[in-house]
Design a protein around this motif. Structure first.
Motif, short mmCIF file in Angstrom:
data_model
loop_
_atom_site.label_atom_id
_atom_site.label_comp_id
_atom_site.label_asym_id
_atom_site.label_seq_id
_atom_site.Cartn_x
_atom_site.Cartn_y
_atom_site.Cartn_z
N LEU A 21 0.85 -1.19 0.00
CA LEU A 21 0.00 0.00 0.00
C LEU A 21 0.89 1.24 0.00
O LEU A 21 1.68 1.45 0.93
CB LEU A 21 -0.90 0.01 1.23
N CYS A 23 1.12 5.61 -0.65
CA CYS A 23 0.35 6.84 -0.51
C CYS A 23 0.94 7.92 -1.41
O CYS A 23 2.15 8.07 -1.50
CB CYS A 23 0.42 7.32 0.94
N LEU A 63 -4.21 7.47 6.66
CA LEU A 63 -5.17 6.56 6.03
C LEU A 63 -6.56 6.65 6.63
O LEU A 63 -7.54 6.23 6.02
CB LEU A 63 -4.67 5.11 6.13
N ALA A 98 -8.13 1.03 -0.15
CA ALA A 98 -7.31 2.19 -0.53
C ALA A 98 -8.16 3.33 -1.08
O ALA A 98 -7.77 4.50 -0.95
CB ALA A 98 -6.26 1.77 -1.55
N SER A 99 -9.31 3.03 -1.65
CA SER A 99 -10.15 4.09 -2.22
C SER A 99 -10.94 4.84 -1.16
O SER A 99 -11.58 5.85 -1.46
CB SER A 99 -11.11 3.50 -3.25
N ILE A 101 -9.62 6.03 1.91
CA ILE A 101 -8.79 6.67 2.92
C ILE A 101 -9.31 8.06 3.27
O ILE A 101 -9.95 8.72 2.45
CB ILE A 101 -7.31 6.78 2.49
N GLN A 125 -4.27 10.22 -2.12
CA GLN A 125 -4.63 8.96 -2.76
C GLN A 125 -3.78 7.84 -2.17
O GLN A 125 -2.62 8.06 -1.81
CB GLN A 125 -4.35 9.07 -4.27
N ALA A 126 -4.36 6.66 -2.07
CA ALA A 126 -3.61 5.47 -1.69
C ALA A 126 -3.97 4.38 -2.69
O ALA A 126 -5.07 4.38 -3.26
CB ALA A 126 -3.95 5.02 -0.27
N GLU A 127 -3.04 3.47 -2.90
CA GLU A 127 -3.29 2.41 -3.87
C GLU A 127 -2.42 1.21 -3.55
O GLU A 127 -1.29 1.36 -3.07
CB GLU A 127 -3.01 2.93 -5.28
N TRP A 128 -2.95 0.03 -3.83
CA TRP A 128 -2.19 -1.21 -3.71
C TRP A 128 -1.44 -1.44 -5.02
O TRP A 128 -2.04 -1.35 -6.10
CB TRP A 128 -3.12 -2.39 -3.45
#
Length: 157
Positions: A21, A23, A63, A98-99, A101, A125-128
């Motif tokens: 994950l 950021c 997060l 992640a969508s 946060i 934004q956060a994403e795997w």
């Protein structure tokens, strides 16, 4: 005295192996940057604060969720600016969307010299990411964290 930050290399196991994950920093400086701009959730360790607790606090602030699980020491990483980042790897007990946060915010005079303060999310934004893609997305100074996470996952987890 060298500034210390603490962070979490949050990972999960997917069909294609380990995903991490990452950021994306908020604010106008980072708005158009992608490759080489992403980071693990991390932040400064307060004086006298336990670094693992600081890492968990920072992850919560960035997060909007508590991260719990078995925390594995990953290492110390000197960043290009001189800061030392202490990192633990964790596979969270509860899934992290992640969508969804919700990051804390900071204020910045924007546009510069305008006298106007604007509020921006610390993380927008956060994403795997699979490890291979994460290596292109993460800040250059944090790439060794991903190498060590991959090795730790292969050896111990």
């Amino acid at each position: 005295m060298v500034k210390q930050s603490a962070g979490l290399a949050i990972f999960r196991r997917g069909g294609d192996g380990i995903e991490v994950l990452l950021c994306h920093p908020g604010g106008p400086f980072w708005s158009r940057k992608d490759a080489g701009a992403w980071t693990i959730p991390k932040g400064l360790v307060d004086a006298g604060e336990d670094p693992l607790l600081a890492a968990r606090r920072e992850a919560h602030e960035e997060l909007g969720t508590d991260v719990s699980g078995d925390f594995h020491w990953l290492g110390e990483y000197r960043q290009p600016g001189g800061k030392l980042v202490l990192v633990w790897a964790v596979e969270p007990q509860q899934p992290i969307d992640a969508s969804a946060i919700v990051s804390n915010t900071f204020e910045l005079e924007w546009p510069p010299r305008s006298g106007r303060k604007q509020s921006f999310p610390e993380i927008d934004q956060a994403e795997w990411f699979a490890l291979e893609q994460a290596r292109t997305k993460i800040l250059k100074g944090q790439v060794p964290m991903l190498v060590d996470l991959e090795a730790l996952a292969a050896d111990e987890l």
